[in-house]
Motif scaffolding. Sequence first.
Motif, mmCIF file in Angstrom:
data_model
loop_
_atom_site.group_PDB
_atom_site.id
_atom_site.type_symbol
_atom_site.label_atom_id
_atom_site.label_comp_id
_atom_site.label_asym_id
_atom_site.label_seq_id
_atom_site.Cartn_x
_atom_site.Cartn_y
_atom_site.Cartn_z
ATOM 1 N N UNK A 81 0.861 -1.644 0.208
ATOM 2 C CA UNK A 81 -0.017 -0.497 -0.107
ATOM 3 C C UNK A 81 0.325 1.284 -0.465
ATOM 4 N N UNK A 82 1.949 0.632 0.047
ATOM 5 C CA UNK A 82 3.340 2.550 -0.399
ATOM 6 C C UNK A 82 3.833 2.609 1.034
ATOM 7 N N UNK A 83 2.628 3.061 2.227
ATOM 8 C CA UNK A 83 3.196 3.802 3.581
ATOM 9 C C UNK A 83 2.501 2.943 4.559
ATOM 10 N N UNK A 84 2.314 3.854 5.243
ATOM 11 C CA UNK A 84 1.373 3.802 6.574
ATOM 12 C C UNK A 84 1.158 5.229 7.111
ATOM 13 N N UNK A 85 -0.352 5.225 6.604
ATOM 14 C CA UNK A 85 -0.481 6.667 7.608
ATOM 15 C C UNK A 85 -0.657 6.690 8.877
ATOM 16 N N UNK A 86 -1.337 5.197 9.551
ATOM 17 C CA UNK A 86 -2.193 5.293 11.011
ATOM 18 C C UNK A 86 -1.564 4.202 11.482
ATOM 19 N N UNK A 87 -0.936 4.401 12.517
ATOM 20 C CA UNK A 87 -0.255 3.494 13.003
ATOM 21 C C UNK A 87 -0.565 3.081 14.449
ATOM 22 N N UNK A 88 -1.278 1.836 14.842
ATOM 23 C CA UNK A 88 -1.721 1.734 16.453
ATOM 24 C C UNK A 88 -0.598 0.722 17.097
ATOM 25 N N UNK A 89 0.455 1.405 17.792
ATOM 26 C CA UNK A 89 0.590 0.596 19.207
ATOM 27 C C UNK A 89 0.021 0.035 20.603
ATOM 28 N N UNK A 90 -0.555 -1.602 20.279
ATOM 29 C CA UNK A 90 -1.331 -1.563 20.599
ATOM 30 C C UNK A 90 -0.914 -2.791 21.826
ATOM 31 N N UNK A 91 -0.378 -3.774 20.870
ATOM 32 C CA UNK A 91 0.671 -4.942 21.179
ATOM 33 C C UNK A 91 0.977 -4.449 22.772
ATOM 34 N N UNK A 92 1.056 -5.952 23.761
ATOM 35 C CA UNK A 92 1.695 -5.828 24.866
ATOM 36 C C UNK A 92 1.295 -7.085 25.810
ATOM 37 N N UNK A 93 2.404 -7.071 27.041
ATOM 38 C CA UNK A 93 2.270 -8.243 28.088
ATOM 39 C C UNK A 93 2.410 -8.065 29.552
ATOM 40 N N UNK A 94 1.953 -8.968 29.813
ATOM 41 C CA UNK A 94 2.258 -9.016 31.255
ATOM 42 C C UNK A 94 1.762 -10.052 32.000
ATOM 43 N N UNK A 95 3.022 -10.479 31.792
ATOM 44 C CA UNK A 95 3.426 -12.359 32.380
ATOM 45 C C UNK A 95 3.235 -12.477 33.296
ATOM 46 N N UNK A 96 3.572 -11.207 34.699
ATOM 47 C CA UNK A 96 3.680 -11.761 35.968
ATOM 48 C C UNK A 96 2.076 -10.296 36.729
ATOM 49 N N UNK A 97 2.273 -11.117 38.049
ATOM 50 C CA UNK A 97 1.155 -10.196 38.675
ATOM 51 C C UNK A 97 1.941 -10.492 39.973
ATOM 52 N N UNK A 98 2.185 -9.729 40.981
ATOM 53 C CA UNK A 98 2.719 -9.405 42.472
ATOM 54 C C UNK A 98 3.573 -8.415 42.301
ATOM 55 N N UNK A 99 3.704 -8.338 44.160
ATOM 56 C CA UNK A 99 5.319 -7.058 43.948
ATOM 57 C C UNK A 99 6.224 -7.634 42.580
ATOM 58 N N UNK A 100 6.736 -5.390 43.008
ATOM 59 C CA UNK A 100 8.009 -5.891 42.298
ATOM 60 C C UNK A 100 9.275 -6.538 43.186
ATOM 61 N N UNK A 101 9.056 -6.667 44.423
ATOM 62 C CA UNK A 101 10.272 -7.213 44.862
ATOM 63 C C UNK A 101 10.801 -9.361 44.557
ATOM 64 N N UNK A 102 9.437 -9.223 43.680
ATOM 65 C CA UNK A 102 9.827 -10.854 43.830
ATOM 66 C C UNK A 102 9.886 -10.667 42.115
ATOM 67 N N UNK A 103 9.537 -10.147 41.526
ATOM 68 C CA UNK A 103 10.063 -9.666 39.728
ATOM 69 C C UNK A 103 11.336 -10.243 39.397
ATOM 70 N N UNK A 104 11.534 -11.061 38.715
ATOM 71 C CA UNK A 104 12.574 -11.686 38.125
ATOM 72 C C UNK A 104 13.204 -10.422 36.611
#
Length: 251
Positions: A81-104
Amino acid sequence: MFDVKGKVALITGASRGIGRATAKQLAANGAKVVVSSRKQDACDAVVEDIRGAGGDAVAIACHVGDHGGLKEMVAAVEGRWGGIDILVCNAATNPVYGSISTLSDEAFAKIMTVNVQSTIWLCNLVLPRMAERGGGSVIMMSSIASVRGTATIGAYGMSKAAEAALTRNLAVEWGPRKIRVNSIAPGVVDTDFARELVNDPVRRAQMESRTPLRRFGEPEDIAGIVHFLASPASAYITGQMIVADGGETIG
């Protein structure tokens, strides 16, 4: 003022939830939509729905955390299509729940790569050509976790705060080239991404009772804001974060 007919829109994380609703919203209003997510069959299903409703769309599977894959996807869109006029950055992840002190370290690196680094990669690939086409609109999906403290999804909130800052920086850098960059910070939206909350009737009732509109959001609620930010109706808005949470953060 809300015309997006003929515009090329690339949406990441578009196989379900907010991304899917956004793809269908923009396609229904005449945009040429690139549906992207990790799994090809899931993207194909969205494209089938869009085409069945008379829209124009193509499915390109891509993991946003793969820089090489992003390059291939952008090249494929530009070839088609020649290029992109609208970019929607929607992809995301959140693999963990809990305290930051336990974050790997591994979990933190994954969150920051998918939620922040990939957005930088994608913008650096798309925006130069977007500017050559006369400008465009970039919409990033932040979260109210970016403006509130939390004891359970702190790293995710940090990544979304970084993305909101990225929005402001890119708006300054690319504004002279007629590119607007904005973000949306949803509250809890009834999607698979928020299933920990939406499927718990007790927690859901408690949270909805504290929200002025007395409900969680629907994907279409956010898709409408994306449409607004992608269209000429928001021509003088850039570098902003729109909070869409039913009033939760002010209730």
